[in-house]
Scaffold this motif. Structure first.
Motif, PDB file in Angstrom:
ATOM      1  N   SER A  26       1.374  13.404 -10.522  1.00 22.81           N
ATOM      2  CA  SER A  26       1.970  14.733 -10.618  1.00 22.81           C
ATOM      3  C   SER A  26       2.514  14.976 -12.018  1.00 22.81           C
ATOM      4  CB  SER A  26       3.083  14.877  -9.578  1.00 22.81           C
ATOM      5  OG  SER A  26       4.280  14.308 -10.038  1.00 22.81           O
ATOM      6  N   VAL A  27       3.004  13.912 -12.637  1.00 21.67           N
ATOM      7  CA  VAL A  27       3.525  14.044 -14.000  1.00 21.67           C
ATOM      8  C   VAL A  27       2.420  14.454 -14.977  1.00 21.67           C
ATOM      9  CG1 VAL A  27       4.287  12.690 -15.992  1.00 21.67           C
ATOM     10  CG2 VAL A  27       5.515  12.509 -13.827  1.00 21.67           C
ATOM     11  N   ILE A  28       1.311  13.768 -14.895  1.00 21.46           N
ATOM     12  CA  ILE A  28       0.228  14.085 -15.830  1.00 21.46           C
ATOM     13  C   ILE A  28      -0.370  15.451 -15.544  1.00 21.46           C
ATOM     14  CG2 ILE A  28      -1.902  13.238 -16.820  1.00 21.46           C
ATOM     15  CD1 ILE A  28      -1.277  10.566 -15.701  1.00 21.46           C
ATOM     16  N   ARG A  29      -0.491  15.733 -14.261  1.00 23.26           N
ATOM     17  CA  ARG A  29      -1.043  17.027 -13.901  1.00 23.26           C
ATOM     18  C   ARG A  29      -0.206  18.140 -14.504  1.00 23.26           C
ATOM     19  NH1 ARG A  29      -2.304  16.413  -8.535  1.00 23.26           N
ATOM     20  NH2 ARG A  29      -0.078  16.365  -8.120  1.00 23.26           N
ATOM     21  N   GLU A  30       1.100  17.951 -14.414  1.00 22.15           N
ATOM     22  CA  GLU A  30       1.991  18.982 -14.911  1.00 22.15           C
ATOM     23  C   GLU A  30       1.897  19.129 -16.428  1.00 22.15           C
ATOM     24  OE1 GLU A  30       6.553  19.671 -13.791  1.00 22.15           O
ATOM     25  OE2 GLU A  30       5.289  18.878 -12.185  1.00 22.15           O
ATOM     26  N   ALA A  31       1.832  17.978 -17.109  1.00 28.08           N
ATOM     27  CA  ALA A  31       1.807  18.033 -18.573  1.00 28.08           C
ATOM     28  C   ALA A  31       0.525  18.668 -19.096  1.00 28.08           C
ATOM     29  CB  ALA A  31       1.972  16.630 -19.145  1.00 28.08           C
ATOM     30  N   SER A  32      -0.570  18.413 -18.393  1.00 23.29           N
ATOM     31  CA  SER A  32      -1.852  18.915 -18.880  1.00 23.29           C
ATOM     32  C   SER A  32      -2.277  20.177 -18.150  1.00 23.29           C
ATOM     33  CB  SER A  32      -2.931  17.837 -18.721  1.00 23.29           C
ATOM     34  OG  SER A  32      -3.209  17.633 -17.351  1.00 23.29           O
ATOM     35  N   ALA A  33      -1.314  20.864 -17.562  1.00 20.39           N
ATOM     36  CA  ALA A  33      -1.642  22.016 -16.729  1.00 20.39           C
ATOM     37  C   ALA A  33      -2.152  23.198 -17.551  1.00 20.39           C
ATOM     38  CB  ALA A  33      -0.419  22.431 -15.917  1.00 20.39           C
TER      39      ALA A  33
ATOM     40  N   SER B  68      -9.570   5.980  -6.668  1.00 19.98           N
ATOM     41  CA  SER B  68      -9.372   7.423  -6.687  1.00 19.98           C
ATOM     42  C   SER B  68      -8.235   7.791  -7.633  1.00 19.98           C
ATOM     43  CB  SER B  68      -9.064   7.906  -5.276  1.00 19.98           C
ATOM     44  OG  SER B  68      -8.195   9.021  -5.308  1.00 19.98           O
ATOM     45  N   PHE B  69      -7.193   6.999  -7.617  1.00 19.37           N
ATOM     46  CA  PHE B  69      -6.093   7.249  -8.541  1.00 19.37           C
ATOM     47  C   PHE B  69      -6.570   7.157  -9.980  1.00 19.37           C
ATOM     48  CE2 PHE B  69      -3.036   5.136 -11.367  1.00 19.37           C
ATOM     49  CZ  PHE B  69      -2.146   6.191 -11.544  1.00 19.37           C
ATOM     50  N   GLN B  70      -7.231   6.072 -10.297  1.00 20.32           N
ATOM     51  CA  GLN B  70      -7.716   5.861 -11.653  1.00 20.32           C
ATOM     52  C   GLN B  70      -8.608   7.005 -12.108  1.00 20.32           C
ATOM     53  OE1 GLN B  70      -6.988   3.790 -13.937  1.00 20.32           O
ATOM     54  NE2 GLN B  70      -5.919   2.115 -12.910  1.00 20.32           N
ATOM     55  N   ALA B  71      -9.463   7.447 -11.215  1.00 19.54           N
ATOM     56  CA  ALA B  71     -10.385   8.515 -11.559  1.00 19.54           C
ATOM     57  C   ALA B  71      -9.639   9.797 -11.905  1.00 19.54           C
ATOM     58  CB  ALA B  71     -11.343   8.763 -10.393  1.00 19.54           C
ATOM     59  N   ARG B  72      -8.725  10.177 -11.025  1.00 25.70           N
ATOM     60  CA  ARG B  72      -8.010  11.420 -11.270  1.00 25.70           C
ATOM     61  C   ARG B  72      -7.094  11.308 -12.483  1.00 25.70           C
ATOM     62  NH1 ARG B  72      -5.418  13.641  -5.910  1.00 25.70           N
ATOM     63  NH2 ARG B  72      -5.497  11.461  -5.270  1.00 25.70           N
ATOM     64  N   TYR B  73      -6.543  10.121 -12.647  1.00 21.94           N
ATOM     65  CA  TYR B  73      -5.688   9.831 -13.787  1.00 21.94           C
ATOM     66  C   TYR B  73      -6.455  10.090 -15.078  1.00 21.94           C
ATOM     67  CZ  TYR B  73      -2.401   6.850 -16.460  1.00 21.94           C
ATOM     68  OH  TYR B  73      -1.483   6.349 -17.344  1.00 21.94           O
ATOM     69  N   LEU B  74      -7.616   9.476 -15.181  1.00 22.02           N
ATOM     70  CA  LEU B  74      -8.447   9.628 -16.373  1.00 22.02           C
ATOM     71  C   LEU B  74      -8.905  11.065 -16.557  1.00 22.02           C
ATOM     72  CD1 LEU B  74     -10.824   6.614 -16.993  1.00 22.02           C
ATOM     73  CD2 LEU B  74      -8.989   7.545 -18.414  1.00 22.02           C
ATOM     74  N   GLU B  75      -9.184  11.701 -15.458  1.00 24.36           N
ATOM     75  CA  GLU B  75      -9.646  13.087 -15.494  1.00 24.36           C
ATOM     76  C   GLU B  75      -8.667  13.981 -16.247  1.00 24.36           C
ATOM     77  OE1 GLU B  75     -10.434  15.277 -11.727  1.00 24.36           O
ATOM     78  OE2 GLU B  75     -11.895  13.646 -11.461  1.00 24.36           O
TER      79      GLU B  75
ATOM     80  N   GLU C  98       0.826  -1.208   0.000  1.00 23.14           N
ATOM     81  CA  GLU C  98       0.000   0.000   0.000  1.00 23.14           C
ATOM     82  C   GLU C  98       0.860   1.258   0.000  1.00 23.14           C
ATOM     83  OE1 GLU C  98      -3.466   0.045   0.502  1.00 23.14           O
ATOM     84  OE2 GLU C  98      -3.768   2.162   0.971  1.00 23.14           O
ATOM     85  N   ALA C  99       1.887   1.246   0.828  1.00 21.86           N
ATOM     86  CA  ALA C  99       2.787   2.404   0.891  1.00 21.86           C
ATOM     87  C   ALA C  99       3.488   2.609  -0.443  1.00 21.86           C
ATOM     88  CB  ALA C  99       3.808   2.212   2.002  1.00 21.86           C
ATOM     89  N   ILE C 100       3.946   1.506  -1.030  1.00 23.41           N
ATOM     90  CA  ILE C 100       4.613   1.587  -2.328  1.00 23.41           C
ATOM     91  C   ILE C 100       3.655   2.145  -3.376  1.00 23.41           C
ATOM     92  CG2 ILE C 100       5.690   0.244  -4.157  1.00 23.41           C
ATOM     93  CD1 ILE C 100       6.498  -1.782  -1.965  1.00 23.41           C
ATOM     94  N   ARG C 101       2.451   1.623  -3.349  1.00 21.63           N
ATOM     95  CA  ARG C 101       1.442   2.054  -4.309  1.00 21.63           C
ATOM     96  C   ARG C 101       1.182   3.550  -4.203  1.00 21.63           C
ATOM     97  NH1 ARG C 101      -2.619  -1.721  -5.952  1.00 21.63           N
ATOM     98  NH2 ARG C 101      -2.585  -2.660  -3.889  1.00 21.63           N
ATOM     99  N   ARG C 102       0.964   3.984  -2.993  1.00 21.71           N
ATOM    100  CA  ARG C 102       0.691   5.397  -2.756  1.00 21.71           C
ATOM    101  C   ARG C 102       1.784   6.262  -3.345  1.00 21.71           C
ATOM    102  NH1 ARG C 102      -3.334   6.206   0.672  1.00 21.71           N
ATOM    103  NH2 ARG C 102      -3.026   5.491   2.783  1.00 21.71           N
ATOM    104  N   ARG C 103       3.016   5.915  -3.030  1.00 17.52           N
ATOM    105  CA  ARG C 103       4.128   6.740  -3.472  1.00 17.52           C
ATOM    106  C   ARG C 103       4.200   6.802  -5.001  1.00 17.52           C
ATOM    107  NH1 ARG C 103      10.515   6.387  -2.307  1.00 17.52           N
ATOM    108  NH2 ARG C 103      10.252   4.752  -3.857  1.00 17.52           N
ATOM    109  N   HIS C 104       4.070   5.642  -5.610  1.00 16.33           N
ATOM    110  CA  HIS C 104       4.187   5.601  -7.065  1.00 16.33           C
ATOM    111  C   HIS C 104       3.044   6.344  -7.750  1.00 16.33           C
ATOM    112  CE1 HIS C 104       5.044   4.167 -11.089  1.00 16.33           C
ATOM    113  NE2 HIS C 104       3.788   3.748 -11.185  1.00 16.33           N
ATOM    114  N   PHE C 105       1.849   6.121  -7.275  1.00 12.77           N
ATOM    115  CA  PHE C 105       0.694   6.777  -7.878  1.00 12.77           C
ATOM    116  C   PHE C 105       0.791   8.295  -7.759  1.00 12.77           C
ATOM    117  CE2 PHE C 105      -2.615   3.097  -7.768  1.00 12.77           C
ATOM    118  CZ  PHE C 105      -1.890   2.469  -8.763  1.00 12.77           C
TER     119      PHE C 105
END
Lengths: 207, 207
Positions: free
Chosen positions: A84-91, A137-144, A72-79
């Motif tokens: 943040s990468v996608i957010r930045e690219a589509s900012a 939640s990750f998937q949702a925001r990712y797709l968003e 879970e901790a690993i997942r959180r960190r990676h996600f």
DNA sequence: ATGAATGTGAGTATCCTGTTCATATTCTCG
DNA sequence: CGAGAATATGAACAGGATACTCACATTCAT
């Protein structure tokens, strides 16, 4: 002896307080990501992770109550990183081609350290209990974010969500495949991936 | 005793001769594919496969010398299937859009029974000994067909191989992702995947 | 210096797994 | 029919791996 442990941030048995233990926890998570990416879920054992982290198995269980808490901790960190990468690219608004380039660059960066971690996390690692929520939640925001980009470069409002799904999984597929072949940093490939994204979002119509 | 066993199709301990045993072997392979797709390599145990096939564990070992021989048989069957799909789609000359449609239809068909088998076979299942050759040969011919299609619809001779790689992994990515979400038969998605392929091979140039 | 925080790793208790083998059932064919 | 071959059975075994504990050692903060 029966001290109540109140409510740790993550599902942790004990909160690291000194710099030493913080480093230990970090090393464990990092080693966990490594093992997960290298050996897959099947080869992910707590003993192996501890050894890879250069830490005793006891130390691992000092902070993580069980195996799943560690994943879970690993997942959180990676996600968080990927997001943040996608957010930045589509900012901000920018030309399509530049968006594509930044997206590709970022995604490749996010995969170059632990190339197959992402896929293992999505496909193999079990997600029960509360981690289902994190995942969703990750998937949702990712797709968003993808949907936002699609909407920006495409007029049609209709299939935005489907297009976002197709685009994201196509990108992931290419990157995953490249990672498997150690071709992540091949410039040719990066270029063609940019091309693929641009072409799809440009939307040439050829019957 | 030294009867020539003509052509052991796979690495088999014993060749099935009667209809009954042929059905048994088939059931084992089919069940194996199911287990592999459903539980992944980590959950793929010979006992589980035998149970899923409705056959005793002894019967399994009557025909397959060990676990890997079984995976190998599953792999062969699946790869042959996928290969035939692509071969068919890229066979004669046809309009780009029709090629894309046939490819998508075929690939989805090949994945709809055991949705994640393909990925598990590529990512998780170990490939040592002689199966490396099978694997490589499959990949080579797989890419070949894609490259042929790329060459047919694109003038540039330069990046044909890279384009084939990008295209194939993009298609796989989309299909794999759809499989994970039980969206393989969503018409919207199929349509958009066709769109993606067409757009990329049409090659819109937008700087 | 003293108690708290941190680190250790051999050991435990399961749980599975792949595979065998002695035996039972079913088929083929004269 | 009947005899040998093909096929099927599943309890049992041997071995390994695993997650996790605990009694104790070391290092820190104050």
């Amino acid at each position: 002896m029966s001290t109540r442990i109140a409510k740790p941030a993550a599902r942790m048995r004990k909160q690291p307080r000194q710099a030493r233990s913080i480093a230990t926890v970090e090393a464990i998570i990092e080693a966990g990501a490594h093992v997960l990416s290298e050996l897959g879920w099947a080869g992910f054992s707590t003993n192996k992770v501890a050894e890879a982290a250069g830490v005793s198995i006891g130390s691992l269980y000092q902070y993580f109550p069980d195996k799943l808490a560690l994943v879970e901790a690993i997942r959180r960190r990676h996600f968080d990183h990927v997001l943040s990468v996608i957010r930045e690219a589509s900012a901000e608004a920018k030309p399509l081609r530049q968006f594509a380039r930044e997206l590709v660059r970022g995604m490749i960066g996010a995969h170059s350290i632990h190339p197959t971690l992402h896929q293992v996390l999505l496909d193999e690692a079990p997600g029960d209990r509360g981690s289902r929520a994190v995942h969703a939640s990750f998937q949702a925001r990712y797709l968003e974010h993808y949907a936002a980009a699609v909407a920006q470069y495409r007029r049609r409002r209709k299939d935005t969500e489907t297009m976002a799904r197709v685009l994201s999984s196509a990108v992931e597929g290419v990157i995953h495949n490249a990672a498997r072949r150690n071709m992540l940093d091949t410039p040719e490939l990066q270029k063609q991936l940019v091309e693929l994204i641009s072409a799809y979002l440009s939307g040439s119509r050829a019957t």
